[in-house]
Enzyme design. Structure first.
Site, PDB file in Angstrom:
ATOM      1  N   LYS A  62     -13.123  -0.773   6.234  1.00 39.09           N
ATOM      2  CA  LYS A  62     -13.734  -1.608   5.189  1.00 39.09           C
ATOM      3  C   LYS A  62     -14.713  -2.618   5.779  1.00 39.09           C
ATOM      4  O   LYS A  62     -15.818  -2.769   5.287  1.00 39.09           O
ATOM      5  CB  LYS A  62     -12.684  -2.390   4.409  1.00 39.09           C
ATOM      6  CG  LYS A  62     -11.330  -1.771   4.338  1.00 39.09           C
ATOM      7  CD  LYS A  62     -11.212  -0.751   3.246  1.00 39.09           C
ATOM      8  CE  LYS A  62      -9.843  -0.099   3.323  1.00 39.09           C
ATOM      9  NZ  LYS A  62      -9.571   0.819   2.275  1.00 39.09           N
ATOM     10  N   TRP A 121       0.871  -1.185   0.000  1.00 43.54           N
ATOM     11  CA  TRP A 121       0.000   0.000   0.000  1.00 43.54           C
ATOM     12  C   TRP A 121       0.908   1.234   0.000  1.00 43.54           C
ATOM     13  O   TRP A 121       1.821   1.330   0.839  1.00 43.54           O
ATOM     14  CB  TRP A 121      -0.861  -0.047   1.262  1.00 43.54           C
ATOM     15  CG  TRP A 121      -1.802   1.093   1.434  1.00 43.54           C
ATOM     16  CD1 TRP A 121      -2.645   1.604   0.493  1.00 43.54           C
ATOM     17  CD2 TRP A 121      -2.017   1.851   2.630  1.00 43.54           C
ATOM     18  NE1 TRP A 121      -3.378   2.622   1.030  1.00 43.54           N
ATOM     19  CE2 TRP A 121      -3.007   2.802   2.342  1.00 43.54           C
ATOM     20  CE3 TRP A 121      -1.473   1.818   3.920  1.00 43.54           C
ATOM     21  CZ2 TRP A 121      -3.463   3.712   3.279  1.00 43.54           C
ATOM     22  CZ3 TRP A 121      -1.927   2.712   4.851  1.00 43.54           C
ATOM     23  CH2 TRP A 121      -2.912   3.657   4.535  1.00 43.54           C
ATOM     24  N   ASP A 153      -0.349  -5.522   9.182  1.00 46.01           N
ATOM     25  CA  ASP A 153      -1.330  -4.519   8.768  1.00 46.01           C
ATOM     26  C   ASP A 153      -2.628  -5.287   8.519  1.00 46.01           C
ATOM     27  O   ASP A 153      -2.676  -6.177   7.660  1.00 46.01           O
ATOM     28  CB  ASP A 153      -0.858  -3.801   7.501  1.00 46.01           C
ATOM     29  CG  ASP A 153      -1.811  -2.684   7.112  1.00 46.01           C
ATOM     30  OD1 ASP A 153      -3.010  -2.791   7.422  1.00 46.01           O
ATOM     31  OD2 ASP A 153      -1.378  -1.700   6.487  1.00 46.01           O
TER      32      ASP A 153
HETATM   33  C1  LMR Z   1      -6.830   1.983  -0.609  1.00 46.72           C
HETATM   34  O1  LMR Z   1      -5.771   1.351  -0.656  1.00 46.72           O
HETATM   35  O2  LMR Z   1      -7.461   2.340  -1.630  1.00 46.72           O
HETATM   36  C2  LMR Z   1      -7.445   2.302   0.729  1.00 46.72           C
HETATM   37  O3  LMR Z   1      -6.675   1.742   1.739  1.00 46.72           O
HETATM   38  C3  LMR Z   1      -7.730   3.746   0.915  1.00 46.72           C
HETATM   39  C4  LMR Z   1      -6.493   4.564   1.178  1.00 46.72           C
HETATM   40  O4  LMR Z   1      -6.514   5.319   2.168  1.00 46.72           O
HETATM   41  O5  LMR Z   1      -5.520   4.506   0.432  1.00 46.72           O
END
Ligand code: LMR
Length: 435
Positions: free
Chosen positions: A246, A131, A210
């Site tokens: 989520k 991420w 996470d």
């Molecule tokens: C995402 O990866 O789209 C979500 O976790 C929202 C974000 O805050 O990035």
């Protein structure tokens, strides 16, 4: 007195747009009526609407009709909520757990790494594909974030992942995605988790999970929490940063938690105290409402059962859309739609890595599909959770936006949660048109 004319921030350039939230902004600015938003990971119903989960709506109603006050929470958050969240993750109570409320996933991660940098180690090994905000959080927490191999194209690159971690500094922190890896949807198998657990034990790593998609991989919280529980059983004292954005649909309430496994109740109490002290200086105390909603759902067996059913509904709808997208693509494209591109070198030390570089890494890794070695469209159905790593390259993604009003991330990640029975065919047609 003469007015001041010199600019204070003359040399400051506007920052690049966030690679995830920036795409949503672009989507909102698009005037097309047939546009499709597959950017931010947020659950949508088959009608393309946000879903307030019925047990959440019920808990919210009870709270509002009850005696709701607006006093400060302690810096460590709502105690009953923390206890229930801890139980949810572990499946049993623990005297040696230090669980504090966090500001959903991002805030929890920041708090966790702020603590660990000060009291344990600044060195954090992060999956090279991850991420994007992990890099920002770790940078701002002053950590030394170093990538370890995660994928080869769309497959887990197990040999390289293991080799990288074998080389890693002993006693370092390792960041893992508990389930439904973001952005790839590719998780280790149960056997691989067991191997990873043994490796972490040997290297004396401190694992941080996470946990933003608990319940989204299998539809079952207990199954999805299995790696955390396995690490606990093997004495690794793992940490977890949980988000309820989520799985409770509480995106804006910032309900989350940091769960720390400690060696003793005394140690847990000290860790909890220090996490609270850090929270006090960062934001004083967390918002109460979202935590109260989660607490109320988990406190009531009937509401909790309804919530667990919602997880089955959400993960089931996404699995259904995966199958539909795959067959719609197979009907339209005879050729393999993976692309090839030259890799860029992942820098050994991520001190220098900023979000932009890491995006380049993400995009490049996602695009390194190898001739004959990559599965075809089956990855859409074998990946789990909210996201699919499509294998589309940046150029194709930008064409999808410009020519078809389809918005996904430049890395080729699309949010399956935004795919619906009515947009799946146009989506497949648009993808086929840019191949
Ligand atoms: C995402 O990866 O789209 C979500 O976790 C929202 C974000 O805050 O990035």
């Amino acid at each position: 007195m003469a007015a001041m004319t010199t600019s204070r921030f003359d040399t400051l350039q506007a920052p690049p747009k966030d690679p995830i939230l920036g795409v949503k902004e672009e989507f909102l600015a698009d005037a097309a009526t047939d546009k499709i938003n597959l950017s931010v990971g947020a659950y949508r119903t088959d009608e393309g609407q946000p879903w307030v989960l019925p047990p959440v709506a019920e808990a919210r109603k009870r709270l509002i009709e009850g005696k709701l006050e607006h006093e400060y929470l302690p810096s460590t958050g709502l105690k009953s909520y923390c206890d229930r969240v801890d139980l949810l993750l572990r499946g049993k109570t623990s005297e040696t757990s230090a669980t504090v409320q966090g500001l959903s996933g991002t805030g929890g991660l920041r708090l966790c790494f702020e603590f660990l940098r000060r009291h344990h180690s600044p060195t954090v090994y992060v999956p090279a594909v991850t991420w994007s905000n992990h890099w920002n959080v770790l940078r701002d927490a002053g950590c030394d974030a170093r990538p370890y191999t995660y994928l080869d194209g769309i497959k887990l690159d197990w040999p390289k992942l293991v080799a990288d971690l074998e080389q890693a500094e002993e006693g370092a922190i390792i960041l893992l995605h508990l389930c439904a890896h973001n952005p790839s949807g590719v998780d280790p198998s149960s056997e691989q988790w067991r191997e990873l657990c043994a490796l972490c034990q040997r290297k004396r790593f401190l694992p941080v999970f996470d946990s933003a998609y608990l319940g989204f991989a299998s539809g079952d919280v207990d199954k999805d929490a299995a790696p955390f529980r396995l690490f606990c059983e093997n004495g690794l004292q793992p940490w977890a940063c949980i988000s309820f954005s989520k799985n409770f649909g509480l995106y804006s309430e910032r309900a989350g938690a940091v769960v720390a496994s400690c060696a003793s109740a005394r140690e847990a109490s000290a860790v909890r105290g220090h996490l609270g002290k850090l929270a006090r200086a960062l934001y004083s105390n967390p918002p109460a409402f979202g935590a109260r909603v989660v607490d109320a759902v988990l406190a009531d067996a009937a509401l909790e059962a309804r919530w667990r059913e919602c997880l089955v509904v959400m993960s089931g709808r996404i699995a259904d859309m995966r199958a539909k997208l795959r067959s719609a693509l197979e009907a339209r494209t005879a050729r393999d739609w993976f692309v090839h591109c030259v890799g860029i070198k992942v820098r050994a030390s991520a001190r220098a890595i900023d979000a932009t570089v890491c995006h380049a890494i993400d995009a490049t890794v996602s695009a390194r599909w190898r001739d004959g070695r990559c599965p075809r469209r089956s990855h859409i159905t074998s990946q789990v959770g909210m996201f699919s790593y499509t294998g589309l390259n940046k150029q194709q993604v930008l064409r999808l936006r410009a020519e078809h009003h389809v918005y996904m991330l430049e890395s080729g990640r699309l949010s399956m949660a935004g795919v619906t029975s009515s947009n799946v065919e146009p989506l497949a047609a648009a993808i086929a048109a840019v191949l």
